[in-house]
Design a protein around this motif. Structure first.
Motif, PDB file in Angstrom:
ATOM      1  N   TYR A 104       0.833  -1.199   0.000  1.00 21.47           N
ATOM      2  CA  TYR A 104       0.000   0.000   0.000  1.00 21.47           C
ATOM      3  C   TYR A 104       0.871   1.253   0.000  1.00 21.47           C
ATOM      4  O   TYR A 104       1.930   1.282   0.628  1.00 21.47           O
ATOM      5  CB  TYR A 104      -0.885   0.050   1.246  1.00 21.47           C
ATOM      6  CG  TYR A 104      -1.838  -1.111   1.402  1.00 21.47           C
ATOM      7  CD1 TYR A 104      -3.049  -1.152   0.722  1.00 21.47           C
ATOM      8  CD2 TYR A 104      -1.537  -2.166   2.266  1.00 21.47           C
ATOM      9  CE1 TYR A 104      -3.935  -2.211   0.891  1.00 21.47           C
ATOM     10  CE2 TYR A 104      -2.415  -3.223   2.441  1.00 21.47           C
ATOM     11  CZ  TYR A 104      -3.615  -3.245   1.745  1.00 21.47           C
ATOM     12  OH  TYR A 104      -4.484  -4.287   1.917  1.00 21.47           O
ATOM     13  N   TRP A 106       0.204   5.725   0.083  1.00 22.90           N
ATOM     14  CA  TRP A 106      -0.764   6.803   0.233  1.00 22.90           C
ATOM     15  C   TRP A 106      -0.339   7.992  -0.630  1.00 22.90           C
ATOM     16  O   TRP A 106       0.829   8.403  -0.612  1.00 22.90           O
ATOM     17  CB  TRP A 106      -0.870   7.234   1.689  1.00 22.90           C
ATOM     18  CG  TRP A 106      -1.735   6.357   2.517  1.00 22.90           C
ATOM     19  CD1 TRP A 106      -3.004   6.613   2.943  1.00 22.90           C
ATOM     20  CD2 TRP A 106      -1.404   5.056   3.053  1.00 22.90           C
ATOM     21  NE1 TRP A 106      -3.486   5.566   3.695  1.00 22.90           N
ATOM     22  CE2 TRP A 106      -2.531   4.595   3.776  1.00 22.90           C
ATOM     23  CE3 TRP A 106      -0.280   4.236   2.970  1.00 22.90           C
ATOM     24  CZ2 TRP A 106      -2.556   3.373   4.419  1.00 22.90           C
ATOM     25  CZ3 TRP A 106      -0.299   3.006   3.605  1.00 22.90           C
ATOM     26  CH2 TRP A 106      -1.424   2.588   4.322  1.00 22.90           C
ATOM     27  N   LYS A 108      -1.412  12.027  -1.645  1.00 25.96           N
ATOM     28  CA  LYS A 108      -2.241  13.163  -1.261  1.00 25.96           C
ATOM     29  C   LYS A 108      -3.084  13.606  -2.436  1.00 25.96           C
ATOM     30  O   LYS A 108      -2.569  13.896  -3.521  1.00 25.96           O
ATOM     31  CB  LYS A 108      -1.380  14.321  -0.765  1.00 25.96           C
ATOM     32  CG  LYS A 108      -2.216  15.441  -0.146  1.00 25.96           C
ATOM     33  CD  LYS A 108      -1.363  16.467   0.569  1.00 25.96           C
ATOM     34  CE  LYS A 108      -2.246  17.508   1.258  1.00 25.96           C
ATOM     35  NZ  LYS A 108      -1.455  18.522   1.977  1.00 25.96           N
ATOM     36  N   LYS A 112      -6.887  15.213   1.417  1.00 27.42           N
ATOM     37  CA  LYS A 112      -6.875  13.879   1.999  1.00 27.42           C
ATOM     38  C   LYS A 112      -5.775  13.034   1.377  1.00 27.42           C
ATOM     39  O   LYS A 112      -5.255  13.354   0.313  1.00 27.42           O
ATOM     40  CB  LYS A 112      -8.230  13.190   1.778  1.00 27.42           C
ATOM     41  CG  LYS A 112      -9.410  13.887   2.442  1.00 27.42           C
ATOM     42  CD  LYS A 112     -10.699  13.143   2.167  1.00 27.42           C
ATOM     43  CE  LYS A 112     -11.887  13.836   2.838  1.00 27.42           C
ATOM     44  NZ  LYS A 112     -13.168  13.134   2.556  1.00 27.42           N
ATOM     45  N   LYS A 113      -5.430  11.952   2.070  1.00 26.04           N
ATOM     46  CA  LYS A 113      -4.483  10.988   1.532  1.00 26.04           C
ATOM     47  C   LYS A 113      -5.244   9.740   1.113  1.00 26.04           C
ATOM     48  O   LYS A 113      -5.940   9.126   1.934  1.00 26.04           O
ATOM     49  CB  LYS A 113      -3.397  10.652   2.560  1.00 26.04           C
ATOM     50  CG  LYS A 113      -2.361  11.751   2.738  1.00 26.04           C
ATOM     51  CD  LYS A 113      -1.217  11.279   3.596  1.00 26.04           C
ATOM     52  CE  LYS A 113      -0.112  12.332   3.665  1.00 26.04           C
ATOM     53  NZ  LYS A 113       1.032  11.870   4.475  1.00 26.04           N
ATOM     54  N   GLN A 114      -5.092   9.396  -0.145  1.00 26.20           N
ATOM     55  CA  GLN A 114      -5.793   8.233  -0.699  1.00 26.20           C
ATOM     56  C   GLN A 114      -4.850   7.041  -0.781  1.00 26.20           C
ATOM     57  O   GLN A 114      -3.791   7.121  -1.404  1.00 26.20           O
ATOM     58  CB  GLN A 114      -6.329   8.556  -2.094  1.00 26.20           C
ATOM     59  CG  GLN A 114      -6.913   7.371  -2.842  1.00 26.20           C
ATOM     60  CD  GLN A 114      -8.078   6.752  -2.086  1.00 26.20           C
ATOM     61  OE1 GLN A 114      -8.965   7.461  -1.618  1.00 26.20           O
ATOM     62  NE2 GLN A 114      -8.058   5.437  -1.928  1.00 26.20           N
ATOM     63  N   PRO A 115      -5.199   5.900  -0.156  1.00 23.39           N
ATOM     64  CA  PRO A 115      -4.345   4.712  -0.273  1.00 23.39           C
ATOM     65  C   PRO A 115      -4.550   3.989  -1.606  1.00 23.39           C
ATOM     66  O   PRO A 115      -5.670   3.946  -2.146  1.00 23.39           O
ATOM     67  CB  PRO A 115      -4.795   3.839   0.899  1.00 23.39           C
ATOM     68  CG  PRO A 115      -6.199   4.262   1.178  1.00 23.39           C
ATOM     69  CD  PRO A 115      -6.300   5.706   0.801  1.00 23.39           C
ATOM     70  N   THR A 205      -9.937   1.327   0.014  1.00 22.85           N
ATOM     71  CA  THR A 205     -10.570   1.997   1.145  1.00 22.85           C
ATOM     72  C   THR A 205      -9.548   2.552   2.142  1.00 22.85           C
ATOM     73  O   THR A 205      -8.496   1.947   2.371  1.00 22.85           O
ATOM     74  CB  THR A 205     -11.523   1.039   1.875  1.00 22.85           C
ATOM     75  OG1 THR A 205     -12.016   1.672   3.059  1.00 22.85           O
ATOM     76  CG2 THR A 205     -10.826  -0.251   2.275  1.00 22.85           C
ATOM     77  N   ARG A 206      -9.903   3.681   2.739  1.00 22.41           N
ATOM     78  CA  ARG A 206      -9.030   4.278   3.759  1.00 22.41           C
ATOM     79  C   ARG A 206      -9.023   3.463   5.051  1.00 22.41           C
ATOM     80  O   ARG A 206      -8.251   3.754   5.964  1.00 22.41           O
ATOM     81  CB  ARG A 206      -9.468   5.722   4.041  1.00 22.41           C
ATOM     82  CG  ARG A 206      -9.201   6.672   2.886  1.00 22.41           C
ATOM     83  CD  ARG A 206      -9.441   8.127   3.289  1.00 22.41           C
ATOM     84  NE  ARG A 206      -9.161   9.031   2.183  1.00 22.41           N
ATOM     85  CZ  ARG A 206     -10.051   9.415   1.282  1.00 22.41           C
ATOM     86  NH1 ARG A 206     -11.307   8.984   1.381  1.00 22.41           N
ATOM     87  NH2 ARG A 206      -9.716  10.235   0.303  1.00 22.41           N
ATOM     88  N   GLY A 209      -5.862   2.216   6.770  1.00 18.49           N
ATOM     89  CA  GLY A 209      -5.065   3.027   7.677  1.00 18.49           C
ATOM     90  C   GLY A 209      -5.108   2.556   9.113  1.00 18.49           C
ATOM     91  O   GLY A 209      -4.238   2.907   9.917  1.00 18.49           O
ATOM     92  N   PRO A 225     -12.560   7.263  -5.197  1.00 16.35           N
ATOM     93  CA  PRO A 225     -11.450   7.559  -4.273  1.00 16.35           C
ATOM     94  C   PRO A 225     -11.446   8.982  -3.745  1.00 16.35           C
ATOM     95  O   PRO A 225     -10.872   9.238  -2.692  1.00 16.35           O
ATOM     96  CB  PRO A 225     -10.208   7.286  -5.122  1.00 16.35           C
ATOM     97  CG  PRO A 225     -10.655   7.428  -6.531  1.00 16.35           C
ATOM     98  CD  PRO A 225     -12.069   6.916  -6.526  1.00 16.35           C
TER      99      PRO A 225
END
Length: 227
Positions: A104, A106, A108, A112-115, A205-206, A209, A225
């Motif tokens: 994974y 992440w 930005k 937000k930070k998207q994985p 999905t976040r 995290g 996303p």
């Protein structure tokens, strides 16, 4: 990278892609490992070669020798690991392999930070280069292992500027061989890594995290996303 990855298949599935005739002391175990969110500070199955045989040992993913007064490290940069005072002994005498299916990262996007989940296009297992404190079956838990990272290139750099050093099965076996010198290992790292164009990725999905989340849904693509 590398901060999270998956180790989902059974140990036998990974080994099937790696070796046919190599001597191994690894017991048969067809049960899936089933880890969809492997995080630093946890024990991970680490493949290593000692006493002319391959072994799988549960080793903590982090490295903090007794004199280190900062947070434990989890990655070692391929550009400097072979020559640094801290990592050179591990590079020369503690090379190992981590099984994985993908990892994974992440990115930005807006505020937000998207994985994203990154994996081989052909879905074959990944063999991450690792270094650590031998022997892996005994010793100080704090002195575990690190995943070796390299600069990202091609499309991968759009997600993150670093990526794990991933080997082909033949290169992975040579990397672990105690007869392979530190200089030869450096050549492998430069010449035998799986190229970036063999990977693909999708947003996930976040929920990844949260290290407590371990469901298969973590690696499923999501359609919105930016939401």
């Amino acid at each position: 990278m590398c901060g999270r990855f998956t180790q989902v298949k059974s140990r036998d599935d990974y080994l099937e892609f790696l070796l046919e005739e190599a001597e191994s002391s690894i017991p048969y175990d067809p049960e899936p490992i089933g880890r969809f969110n492997v995080a630093p500070g946890t024990k991970v199955l680490l493949l290593n070669n000692r006493e002319d045989s391959l072994h799988l040992d549960p080793v903590i993913w982090s490295y903090a020798p007794g004199w280190w007064d900062k947070a434990p490290l989890i990655n070692a940069r391929v550009e400097t690991a072979a020559t640094s005072r801290m990592f050179k002994p591990l590079w020369n005498h503690g090379r190992a392999i981590v099984f994985a299916d993908g990892w994974y990262e992440w990115k930005k996007e807006g505020d937000k930070k998207q994985p994203y989940y990154i994996y081989r296009k052909d879905r074959k297992p990944l063999f991450f280069a690792a270094i650590g404190k031998q022997p892996f079956d005994v010793g100080d838990e704090a002195e575990g292992f690190l995943i070796v990272t390299a600069a990202a290139d091609h499309g991968l750099v759009d997600i993150h500027d670093r990526r794990p050093l991933v080997f082909s099965p033949a290169a992975a076996l040579e990397w672990m061989d105690p007869e392979t010198t530190g200089a030869q290992a450096s050549e492998l790292a430069h010449d035998a890594a799986v190229p970036a164009d063999e990977f693909t990725w999708h947003p996930v999905t976040r929920a990844v995290g949260n290290v407590k989340n371990q469901s298969p849904e973590l690696i499923e693509p999501i359609s919105n996303p930016a939401a």
